[in-house]
Design a protein around this motif. Structure first.
Motif, PDB file in Angstrom:
ATOM      1  N   TRP A 184      -7.581 -10.394   4.456  1.00 42.20           N
ATOM      2  CA  TRP A 184      -7.387  -8.110   4.578  1.00 42.20           C
ATOM      3  C   TRP A 184      -8.873  -7.709   4.444  1.00 42.20           C
ATOM      4  O   TRP A 184      -9.828  -7.905   5.172  1.00 42.20           O
ATOM      5  CB  TRP A 184      -6.940  -7.938   3.306  1.00 42.20           C
ATOM      6  N   ALA A 185      -9.768  -9.279   3.557  1.00 40.67           N
ATOM      7  CA  ALA A 185     -11.108  -8.460   3.019  1.00 40.67           C
ATOM      8  C   ALA A 185     -11.366  -8.696   4.372  1.00 40.67           C
ATOM      9  O   ALA A 185     -13.157  -8.066   5.125  1.00 40.67           O
ATOM     10  CB  ALA A 185     -11.712  -9.297   2.152  1.00 40.67           C
ATOM     11  N   TRP A 186     -11.479  -9.485   5.314  1.00 37.54           N
ATOM     12  CA  TRP A 186     -12.812 -10.284   6.554  1.00 37.54           C
ATOM     13  C   TRP A 186     -12.144  -9.399   7.591  1.00 37.54           C
ATOM     14  O   TRP A 186     -12.311  -9.378   8.678  1.00 37.54           O
ATOM     15  CB  TRP A 186     -12.489 -11.617   6.480  1.00 37.54           C
ATOM     16  N   ALA A 187     -10.167  -9.342   8.335  1.00 36.95           N
ATOM     17  CA  ALA A 187     -10.123  -8.273   8.847  1.00 36.95           C
ATOM     18  C   ALA A 187     -10.830  -7.122   8.685  1.00 36.95           C
ATOM     19  O   ALA A 187     -11.249  -6.725   9.801  1.00 36.95           O
ATOM     20  CB  ALA A 187      -8.636  -8.077   8.755  1.00 36.95           C
ATOM     21  N   SER A 188     -10.632  -6.219   7.740  1.00 42.88           N
ATOM     22  CA  SER A 188     -11.127  -5.023   7.725  1.00 42.88           C
ATOM     23  C   SER A 188     -12.824  -5.190   7.277  1.00 42.88           C
ATOM     24  O   SER A 188     -13.569  -4.669   8.190  1.00 42.88           O
ATOM     25  CB  SER A 188     -10.429  -4.306   6.326  1.00 42.88           C
ATOM     26  N   GLY A 189     -13.806  -6.398   7.158  1.00 47.06           N
ATOM     27  CA  GLY A 189     -14.751  -6.577   7.816  1.00 47.06           C
ATOM     28  C   GLY A 189     -14.756  -6.455   8.741  1.00 47.06           C
ATOM     29  O   GLY A 189     -16.214  -5.792   9.583  1.00 47.06           O
ATOM     30  N   HIS A 190     -14.515  -7.471   9.558  1.00 47.40           N
ATOM     31  CA  HIS A 190     -14.706  -7.186  10.790  1.00 47.40           C
ATOM     32  C   HIS A 190     -14.523  -5.491  12.194  1.00 47.40           C
ATOM     33  O   HIS A 190     -15.262  -5.322  12.800  1.00 47.40           O
ATOM     34  CB  HIS A 190     -13.545  -8.261  11.980  1.00 47.40           C
ATOM     35  N   ALA A 191     -13.685  -4.946  11.085  1.00 45.58           N
ATOM     36  CA  ALA A 191     -13.124  -3.684  11.918  1.00 45.58           C
ATOM     37  C   ALA A 191     -14.408  -2.204  11.529  1.00 45.58           C
ATOM     38  O   ALA A 191     -15.564  -1.948  12.109  1.00 45.58           O
ATOM     39  CB  ALA A 191     -12.313  -2.942  11.375  1.00 45.58           C
ATOM     40  N   ALA A 192     -14.718  -2.445  10.297  1.00 43.84           N
ATOM     41  CA  ALA A 192     -16.120  -2.215   9.616  1.00 43.84           C
ATOM     42  C   ALA A 192     -17.637  -2.796  10.516  1.00 43.84           C
ATOM     43  O   ALA A 192     -18.359  -1.522  10.735  1.00 43.84           O
ATOM     44  CB  ALA A 192     -16.622  -1.784   8.098  1.00 43.84           C
ATOM     45  N   GLY A 193     -17.638  -4.337  10.954  1.00 44.61           N
ATOM     46  CA  GLY A 193     -18.454  -3.948  12.094  1.00 44.61           C
ATOM     47  C   GLY A 193     -18.482  -3.092  12.810  1.00 44.61           C
ATOM     48  O   GLY A 193     -20.209  -3.789  13.585  1.00 44.61           O
ATOM     49  N   GLU A 194     -17.443  -3.699  13.697  1.00 48.94           N
ATOM     50  CA  GLU A 194     -18.065  -2.728  14.958  1.00 48.94           C
ATOM     51  C   GLU A 194     -18.456  -1.677  14.899  1.00 48.94           C
ATOM     52  O   GLU A 194     -18.904  -1.372  16.012  1.00 48.94           O
ATOM     53  CB  GLU A 194     -16.197  -2.497  14.865  1.00 48.94           C
ATOM     54  N   VAL A 195     -18.386  -1.045  13.602  1.00 53.26           N
ATOM     55  CA  VAL A 195     -19.276   0.300  14.168  1.00 53.26           C
ATOM     56  C   VAL A 195     -20.871   0.463  13.223  1.00 53.26           C
ATOM     57  O   VAL A 195     -21.522   1.024  13.653  1.00 53.26           O
ATOM     58  CB  VAL A 195     -18.475   2.209  12.982  1.00 53.26           C
ATOM     59  N   VAL A 196     -20.849  -0.422  12.198  1.00 55.18           N
ATOM     60  CA  VAL A 196     -21.615  -0.301  11.317  1.00 55.18           C
ATOM     61  C   VAL A 196     -23.068  -0.342  12.380  1.00 55.18           C
ATOM     62  O   VAL A 196     -23.370  -1.662  13.108  1.00 55.18           O
ATOM     63  CB  VAL A 196     -21.979  -1.595   9.723  1.00 55.18           C
ATOM     64  N   SER A 249       0.716  -1.484   0.169  1.00 53.08           N
ATOM     65  CA  SER A 249      -0.023  -0.013   0.019  1.00 53.08           C
ATOM     66  C   SER A 249       1.041   1.232   0.057  1.00 53.08           C
ATOM     67  O   SER A 249       2.093   0.991   0.343  1.00 53.08           O
ATOM     68  CB  SER A 249      -0.962   0.166   1.670  1.00 53.08           C
ATOM     69  N   THR A 250       0.222   2.200  -0.430  1.00 50.70           N
ATOM     70  CA  THR A 250       1.157   2.947  -0.569  1.00 50.70           C
ATOM     71  C   THR A 250       0.727   4.043   1.114  1.00 50.70           C
ATOM     72  O   THR A 250       1.978   5.205   1.610  1.00 50.70           O
ATOM     73  CB  THR A 250       0.468   4.545  -1.728  1.00 50.70           C
ATOM     74  N   ASN A 251       0.411   3.381   1.979  1.00 51.06           N
ATOM     75  CA  ASN A 251       0.061   3.994   3.314  1.00 51.06           C
ATOM     76  C   ASN A 251      -0.091   2.756   4.069  1.00 51.06           C
ATOM     77  O   ASN A 251      -0.669   1.938   4.400  1.00 51.06           O
ATOM     78  CB  ASN A 251      -1.101   4.544   3.552  1.00 51.06           C
ATOM     79  N   PRO A 252       1.603   2.066   4.217  1.00 46.99           N
ATOM     80  CA  PRO A 252       1.876   1.119   4.776  1.00 46.99           C
ATOM     81  C   PRO A 252       1.729   0.665   5.806  1.00 46.99           C
ATOM     82  O   PRO A 252       0.992  -0.729   6.194  1.00 46.99           O
ATOM     83  CB  PRO A 252       3.047   0.980   4.433  1.00 46.99           C
ATOM     84  N   HIS A 253       0.673   1.481   6.832  1.00 49.10           N
ATOM     85  CA  HIS A 253       0.563   1.476   8.485  1.00 49.10           C
ATOM     86  C   HIS A 253      -0.663   1.448   8.035  1.00 49.10           C
ATOM     87  O   HIS A 253      -1.012   0.773   9.233  1.00 49.10           O
ATOM     88  CB  HIS A 253       1.418   2.678   9.253  1.00 49.10           C
ATOM     89  N   PHE A 254      -1.705   1.433   7.040  1.00 46.31           N
ATOM     90  CA  PHE A 254      -2.769   1.112   7.298  1.00 46.31           C
ATOM     91  C   PHE A 254      -3.373   0.084   7.829  1.00 46.31           C
ATOM     92  O   PHE A 254      -4.718   0.640   8.625  1.00 46.31           O
ATOM     93  CB  PHE A 254      -3.480   1.916   5.509  1.00 46.31           C
ATOM     94  N   CYS A 255      -3.081  -1.017   7.054  1.00 41.84           N
ATOM     95  CA  CYS A 255      -3.927  -2.198   8.088  1.00 41.84           C
ATOM     96  C   CYS A 255      -3.776  -2.871   9.424  1.00 41.84           C
ATOM     97  O   CYS A 255      -4.007  -3.809   9.728  1.00 41.84           O
ATOM     98  CB  CYS A 255      -3.315  -2.936   6.716  1.00 41.84           C
ATOM     99  N   LYS A 256      -2.569  -2.393   9.468  1.00 41.03           N
ATOM    100  CA  LYS A 256      -2.163  -2.505  10.791  1.00 41.03           C
ATOM    101  C   LYS A 256      -3.786  -2.747  12.121  1.00 41.03           C
ATOM    102  O   LYS A 256      -3.436  -3.665  12.877  1.00 41.03           O
ATOM    103  CB  LYS A 256      -1.000  -1.265  11.641  1.00 41.03           C
ATOM    104  N   SER A 257      -4.029  -1.293  11.866  1.00 46.07           N
ATOM    105  CA  SER A 257      -5.027  -1.551  12.794  1.00 46.07           C
ATOM    106  C   SER A 257      -5.898  -2.655  13.292  1.00 46.07           C
ATOM    107  O   SER A 257      -6.035  -2.728  13.949  1.00 46.07           O
ATOM    108  CB  SER A 257      -5.984  -0.108  13.146  1.00 46.07           C
ATOM    109  N   ALA A 258      -6.384  -3.103  11.704  1.00 45.26           N
ATOM    110  CA  ALA A 258      -7.184  -3.539  11.392  1.00 45.26           C
ATOM    111  C   ALA A 258      -6.912  -4.898  11.736  1.00 45.26           C
ATOM    112  O   ALA A 258      -8.027  -6.507  12.573  1.00 45.26           O
ATOM    113  CB  ALA A 258      -7.753  -4.353  10.076  1.00 45.26           C
ATOM    114  N   LEU A 259      -5.470  -5.463  11.394  1.00 50.42           N
ATOM    115  CA  LEU A 259      -4.982  -7.016  11.268  1.00 50.42           C
ATOM    116  C   LEU A 259      -4.592  -6.981  13.172  1.00 50.42           C
ATOM    117  O   LEU A 259      -4.457  -8.511  13.928  1.00 50.42           O
ATOM    118  CB  LEU A 259      -3.735  -6.762  10.958  1.00 50.42           C
ATOM    119  N   ALA A 260      -4.605  -5.971  13.881  1.00 56.03           N
ATOM    120  CA  ALA A 260      -4.281  -6.051  15.660  1.00 56.03           C
ATOM    121  C   ALA A 260      -5.720  -6.586  15.601  1.00 56.03           C
ATOM    122  O   ALA A 260      -6.544  -7.184  16.823  1.00 56.03           O
ATOM    123  CB  ALA A 260      -3.922  -5.191  16.246  1.00 56.03           C
TER     124      ALA A 260
END
Length: 378
Positions: free
Chosen positions: A366-378, A48-59
């Motif tokens: 990645w799809a599922w990790a970020s999906g879970h992160a989104a699920g926390e607020v949807v 990613s051009t923003n390499p730190h972006f995925c850290k939160s979702a994966l954590a």
């Protein structure tokens, strides 16, 4: 994944899918066995051009969390290579698991529903299809990238992002085979179509991978080629080490001392298929008894085997690419919730974002990790 997570939290959830069947890309992944995650999923394995972006979702949702769900559903799996986890049976086991989780949580899935327009209205959104309109307070775009259009992939997610003011970074095919047009080299690859070479090291632009290589009638494929393709740009040269476990020149000199009357073709057939050994000699070397080569000639042959340099003509493009590189600029999306910084209540998850995994299973994780992160607020 996002739908079941949100529904488990008591939200009323509807998944709108333009396809006639859910999870088509899951069903074809991993050769029909679904490489559903990787044991070594870490932020540094994502592009990613923003390499730190995925850290939160994966954590917040790790590969072990997803694996726990797989085990809870008693889905048999195995590690194939380099931490890649595959179903023992069929990819449909994973799809069935996800659909069951959605059903148990109360998330509804509606197929054959292409969306024609989206409007922000009040505190939410109105979505229009050919037959109905839908109202929601939170909208998650999980439409994927441009890869494999035959399965229904489109650029619709990018269009929605642009509609709401998001920047789209240039997209291109990733994890994709190379094509060869040089007549002699193409004939060589075509003659070896279906032949694989184990544990090749392929390098390009200061990146390298060690995996299997596969010759095709169009060029080069296999896991190692798919990996390096994400780092390749048109015109770049790639280097291929066909015998990565040894110094080929030193090995040839050693074999010459031990078996001076052995033909080069016969020796090469010990590490390659007989057909490949013969074609290597026809295209690259003259096959004579080893005693007829001097040390410099054997060293030159060894360098060719350890460092085959070539410039691919291109890639097979989105038609066969496993991921799409580029996409929505993640600087404009919250790394904790996946919510748009441009439009309240709008979320983007998965491959539509400028984040791609480069080891087996990472794209799904990645799809599922970020999906879970989104699920926390949807």
């Amino acid at each position: 994944m996002c739908a079941l997570t949100a529904a488990q939290r008591g939200r009323k959830v509807l998944v709108l899918d333009h396809a006639n069947k859910a999870g088509k890309k899951i069903l074809m992944s991993g050769g029909g066995r679904c490489n559903f995650t990787n044991m070594y999923t870490e932020p540094e394995n994502f592009l990613s051009t923003n390499p730190h972006f995925c850290k939160s979702a994966l954590a917040r949702y790790t590969q072990w969390d997803f694996l726990a769900m797989v085990q809870r559903h008693q889905i048999p799996y195995h590690e194939k290579k380099l931490g890649q986890l595959f179903c023992d049976n069929k990819a449909s086991d994973i799809l069935t698991m996800l659909l069951q989780e959605c059903a148990e949580a109360g998330a509804r899935i509606q197929l054959n529903t292409p969306i024609t327009a989206i409007q922000a209205q009040g505190d939410g959104f109105v979505l229009h299809s050919n037959q109905h309109s839908f109202h929601c307070t939170s909208l998650v775009i999980a439409s994927g990238g441009l890869s494999i259009p035959t399965l229904g992939a489109t650029g619709y997610g990018y269009q929605v992002a642009e509609q709401f003011g998001h920047s789209i970074l240039p997209t291109r095919a990733g994890l994709v085979p190379f094509t060869i047009t040089d007549p002699q080299l193409k004939a060589f690859c075509s003659a070896l179509s279906g032949t694989s070479v184990n544990d090749c090291v392929v390098a390009c632009n200061d990146q390298s991978f060690k995996e299997d290589l596969l010759f095709t009638h169009r060029g080069l494929s296999g896991p190692v080629i798919l990996q390096i393709s994400s780092y390749w740009q048109p015109g770049d040269s790639i280097s291929i080490d066909l015998i990565s476990d040894r110094d080929a020149g030193a090995w040839l000199i050693e074999q010459q001392a031990q078996h001076p009357n052995m033909e080069l073709r016969t020796l090469l057939s010990e590490v390659f298929t007989r057909k490949m050994a013969q074609l290597l000699c026809e295209h690259w070397f003259n096959s004579t008894p080893l005693k007829q080569y001097n040390a410099k000639q054997l060293a030159d042959i060894g360098r060719k085997l350890n460092n085959w340099q070539l410039v691919p003509a291109g890639t097979e493009g989105y038609r066969t690419a496993e991921v799409t590189l580029g996409g929505i600029d993640t600087q404009e999306v919250s790394s904790k919730t996946m919510e748009s910084k441009k439009q309240k209540g709008l979320y983007f998850i998965g491959e539509v974002l400028d984040v791609s995994g480069h080891l087996g299973g990472f794209n799904f994780q990645w799809a599922w990790a970020s999906g879970h992160a989104a699920g926390e607020v949807v």
